[in-house]
Design a protein around this motif. Sequence first.
Motif, PDB file in Angstrom:
ATOM      1  N   LEU A   1       8.573  -7.443  11.741  1.00  0.00           N
ATOM      2  CA  LEU A   1       9.031  -7.206  10.375  1.00  0.00           C
ATOM      3  C   LEU A   1       8.724  -5.786   9.948  1.00  0.00           C
ATOM      4  O   LEU A   1       7.644  -5.271  10.203  1.00  0.00           O
ATOM      5  CB  LEU A   1       8.347  -8.152   9.395  1.00  0.00           C
ATOM      6  N   ALA A   2       9.691  -5.148   9.291  1.00  0.00           N
ATOM      7  CA  ALA A   2       9.433  -3.835   8.727  1.00  0.00           C
ATOM      8  C   ALA A   2       9.956  -3.783   7.304  1.00  0.00           C
ATOM      9  O   ALA A   2      11.060  -4.243   7.026  1.00  0.00           O
ATOM     10  CB  ALA A   2      10.084  -2.748   9.576  1.00  0.00           C
ATOM     11  N   ASP A   3       9.152  -3.241   6.423  1.00  0.00           N
ATOM     12  CA  ASP A   3       9.517  -3.059   5.020  1.00  0.00           C
ATOM     13  C   ASP A   3       9.757  -1.572   4.809  1.00  0.00           C
ATOM     14  O   ASP A   3       8.879  -0.755   5.058  1.00  0.00           O
ATOM     15  CB  ASP A   3       8.361  -3.561   4.152  1.00  0.00           C
ATOM     16  N   THR A   4      10.952  -1.213   4.357  1.00  0.00           N
ATOM     17  CA  THR A   4      11.292   0.209   4.296  1.00  0.00           C
ATOM     18  C   THR A   4      10.971   0.845   2.959  1.00  0.00           C
ATOM     19  O   THR A   4      11.185   2.046   2.786  1.00  0.00           O
ATOM     20  CB  THR A   4      12.791   0.426   4.543  1.00  0.00           C
ATOM     21  N   ASP A   5      10.520   0.035   1.994  1.00  0.00           N
ATOM     22  CA  ASP A   5      10.278   0.583   0.656  1.00  0.00           C
ATOM     23  C   ASP A   5      11.526   1.232   0.089  1.00  0.00           C
ATOM     24  O   ASP A   5      11.449   2.287  -0.544  1.00  0.00           O
ATOM     25  CB  ASP A   5       9.125   1.589   0.678  1.00  0.00           C
TER      26      ASP A   5
ATOM     27  N   ALA B   1      14.294   5.541   6.394  1.00  0.00           N
ATOM     28  CA  ALA B   1      13.325   4.749   7.155  1.00  0.00           C
ATOM     29  C   ALA B   1      14.028   3.626   7.899  1.00  0.00           C
ATOM     30  O   ALA B   1      13.640   3.279   9.023  1.00  0.00           O
ATOM     31  CB  ALA B   1      12.257   4.187   6.213  1.00  0.00           C
TER      32      ALA B   1
ATOM     33  N   VAL C   1       4.682  -4.264  13.571  1.00  0.00           N
ATOM     34  CA  VAL C   1       4.023  -5.473  13.076  1.00  0.00           C
ATOM     35  C   VAL C   1       4.839  -6.734  13.351  1.00  0.00           C
ATOM     36  O   VAL C   1       5.990  -6.846  12.933  1.00  0.00           O
ATOM     37  CB  VAL C   1       3.788  -5.369  11.551  1.00  0.00           C
TER      38      VAL C   1
ATOM     39  N   PRO D   1      14.348  -4.123   2.645  1.00  0.00           N
ATOM     40  CA  PRO D   1      14.109  -2.971   1.773  1.00  0.00           C
ATOM     41  C   PRO D   1      12.801  -3.075   0.992  1.00  0.00           C
ATOM     42  O   PRO D   1      12.121  -2.080   0.779  1.00  0.00           O
ATOM     43  CB  PRO D   1      15.290  -2.993   0.801  1.00  0.00           C
ATOM     44  N   ASP D   2      12.452  -4.290   0.555  1.00  0.00           N
ATOM     45  CA  ASP D   2      11.257  -4.403  -0.281  1.00  0.00           C
ATOM     46  C   ASP D   2      10.829  -5.855  -0.414  1.00  0.00           C
ATOM     47  O   ASP D   2      11.438  -6.627  -1.150  1.00  0.00           O
ATOM     48  CB  ASP D   2      11.537  -3.824  -1.672  1.00  0.00           C
ATOM     49  N   LEU D   3       9.760  -6.182   0.271  1.00  0.00           N
ATOM     50  CA  LEU D   3       9.261  -7.569   0.210  1.00  0.00           C
ATOM     51  C   LEU D   3       8.817  -7.956  -1.182  1.00  0.00           C
ATOM     52  O   LEU D   3       8.739  -9.134  -1.515  1.00  0.00           O
ATOM     53  CB  LEU D   3       8.075  -7.729   1.163  1.00  0.00           C
ATOM     54  N   GLY D   4       8.509  -6.948  -2.001  1.00  0.00           N
ATOM     55  CA  GLY D   4       8.069  -7.242  -3.352  1.00  0.00           C
ATOM     56  C   GLY D   4       9.197  -7.775  -4.215  1.00  0.00           C
ATOM     57  O   GLY D   4       8.970  -8.424  -5.235  1.00  0.00           O
TER      58      GLY D   4
ATOM     59  N   ARG E   1       2.580   1.431   9.772  1.00  0.00           N
ATOM     60  CA  ARG E   1       3.614   2.392  10.130  1.00  0.00           C
ATOM     61  C   ARG E   1       3.035   3.798  10.213  1.00  0.00           C
ATOM     62  O   ARG E   1       3.377   4.575  11.098  1.00  0.00           O
ATOM     63  CB  ARG E   1       4.752   2.346   9.111  1.00  0.00           C
TER      64      ARG E   1
ATOM     65  N   LYS F   1       2.941  -5.781   2.287  1.00  0.00           N
ATOM     66  CA  LYS F   1       3.440  -4.416   2.126  1.00  0.00           C
ATOM     67  C   LYS F   1       2.361  -3.387   2.443  1.00  0.00           C
ATOM     68  O   LYS F   1       2.629  -2.369   3.081  1.00  0.00           O
ATOM     69  CB  LYS F   1       3.964  -4.206   0.704  1.00  0.00           C
TER      70      LYS F   1
ATOM     71  N   GLN G   1       2.021  -3.286   6.210  1.00  0.00           N
ATOM     72  CA  GLN G   1       3.191  -2.592   6.762  1.00  0.00           C
ATOM     73  C   GLN G   1       3.042  -1.088   6.641  1.00  0.00           C
ATOM     74  O   GLN G   1       3.224  -0.347   7.608  1.00  0.00           O
ATOM     75  CB  GLN G   1       4.444  -2.995   5.968  1.00  0.00           C
TER      76      GLN G   1
END
Lengths: 329, 329
Positions: B95-99, B104, A93, B68-71, A87, A80, A83
């Motif tokens: 890969l994209a994480d949008t939080d 986003a 990525v 949305p969130d890798l966490g 961005r 994260k 990322q």
Amino acid sequence: MAVTIKDVARAAGVSPSTVCRALSTPELVRAETRERVQRSAAELDYSPNRAARGLITGRTGNLGLIVPDLGNPFFPGVVKGIQARAREADYAVFLADTDEDPAAEAQLVRTLAKQVDGIVLCSPRMSEQELRGVAALTPVVLLNRRVGRLPAITFDNVDGMRQAVTHLTALGHRRIAYVAGPRASWSNRERVRGLRLAIAAAGAELIEVGPVQPQFDGGVAAADQVLAAGVTAVIAYNDVIALGLLSRLNVRGIAVPAAISVLGFDDIALSAMVHPSLTTVGLPMKSCGRAGVDLLLGLLQDPDRFGSTRRELGTQLMVRGSTGPAPSA
Amino acid sequence: MAVTIKDVARAAGVSPSTVCRALSTPELVRAETRERVQRSAAELDYSPNRAARGLITGRTGNLGLIVPDLGNPFFPGVVKGIQARAREADYAVFLADTDEDPAAEAQLVRTLAKQVDGIVLCSPRMSEQELRGVAALTPVVLLNRRVGRLPAITFDNVDGMRQAVTHLTALGHRRIAYVAGPRASWSNRERVRGLRLAIAAAGAELIEVGPVQPQFDGGVAAADQVLAAGVTAVIAYNDVIALGLLSRLNVRGIAVPAAISVLGFDDIALSAMVHPSLTTVGLPMKSCGRAGVDLLLGLLQDPDRFGSTRRELGTQLMVRGSTGPAPSA
DNA sequence: TTGAAAGCGTTACCAG
DNA sequence: CTGGTAACGCTTTCAA
């Protein structure tokens, strides 16, 4: 197909060259023209084809990221961070999960190398030699591992262990067990090193158990040995092992921390959610990811930079419910 | 720079065209020439620049993946499945994480669209309208959400809830609470729907609590309301909420499952590691990822395929320690 | 069976 | 300040 620079050029009544300039070096274009181009571009929802751009500029605007196992709760935080920073810098990525296979790591670097400006290797499992080999292919930054002079972001494992041991000895613990992670793991070696230093400094006694797999079941498997060793506290290589310990201790009816204190390492999200919650050494995982990208981007701008290409991040002990005063104290 | 097709051509004493053929359509090249080319290519460790190839073929060999969130421990499993399947098919993955930011998501699709052959949207948070909009830009597969006729892989949430309720009523529970996830969540709506159906069929009573954030703290926050409702069992929208419930119940000294049974949803890795371990509805997350990639690749081969472009994956109740007979039974 | 040439979408350079 | 042209690395006609 998608809208290209030619479409914009036609719409704005200028040449493709001018469109290119208007968008990437606006100051070289007359205000009026610039606005006309920008308006056309916006209307057509144009965005340059990065692959084509990369072909000529030699920069792809892409980063590679290789992790051993996303299922390991240690990694998502790092990813994260990467990322987010990428961005911000307008980099995309590529992510690859190697499933802990060292051979796949090298292979993936080779595949990705052509499509990226650089690669972040997260806790790489491959040998030092292989690592040097792939570093010759493309700019590389190591996370959570240090090999020679290769650019790397690491955690101060030694100081983390110092904090852990200091905490335990302050609570009166004198006999402390360590459940070791994999022999091949760089961070396990560092943690053992820090542990021995701290234990010696405190004049305490260390009992080493393992190594075990850095999994829940590794902790479960180690618990009975820890108990048999007659210690009042145990430090695990990482939180996941510590959770396994906690589980097995619970099954055997051993009270934590009344009968034995348990301490983990990493501060994965889980460790605050279990009961008793896990005292652990917290690592700034997101910062690590961010720092890795920063370092890589810096390297790209100035390949032979004078400044340090290695950084060590501080750690912080998180005292929670799983540690308490030594039973005899 | 890296080794190009020209270098190979020179080394093998042929034209670039021939190198290209020898490597991609070997049957069109005389055996002797072919071998010479292949040897040169191997010696030079040549691999084609995929970006350049994509420029002309229109296929990049890349896939996009937006989460949305890798966490959130739900996602890594899905991502791993996607990774594995993509690698088998020789695709690289962006890969994209949008939080959790819906805006986003749309933005990232737009950015990635140019560089990929298609995009996998994992539990997208954006509106149906936006979703349709981005689906027009590039081939898209939805995971864990269904919108109109868009290609999608989902879980059978309704049947999962049926299993959960059946389990609880078999244990004698009649009054059951549900701690709801976000109103905007598609899977929450599906789960509620399945839940109501199953509760009605069983003639049991349902008390809805929440909605809360699908986080540990959401569960903590809901626990006291659940207790006040005088139920003997509670089903949480997901495992993370269930862990929060468990934690708060523990703090209040409520025994699980003796006084109240707790049931989660997702079967994240954690749920087997806590004590008591969490009974939960397991979702085949890796399969979901694989199926998503399969569907996307199928779509790319045959854009107007007759076969179904939507698949629903089965779920399986995992009975563990957090559920037991109803107190009064 | 092979090579030459064109072209994918972009940027860089050189004239004008 | 702007346009034409070449080039990036590759694949794909089209001829030979």
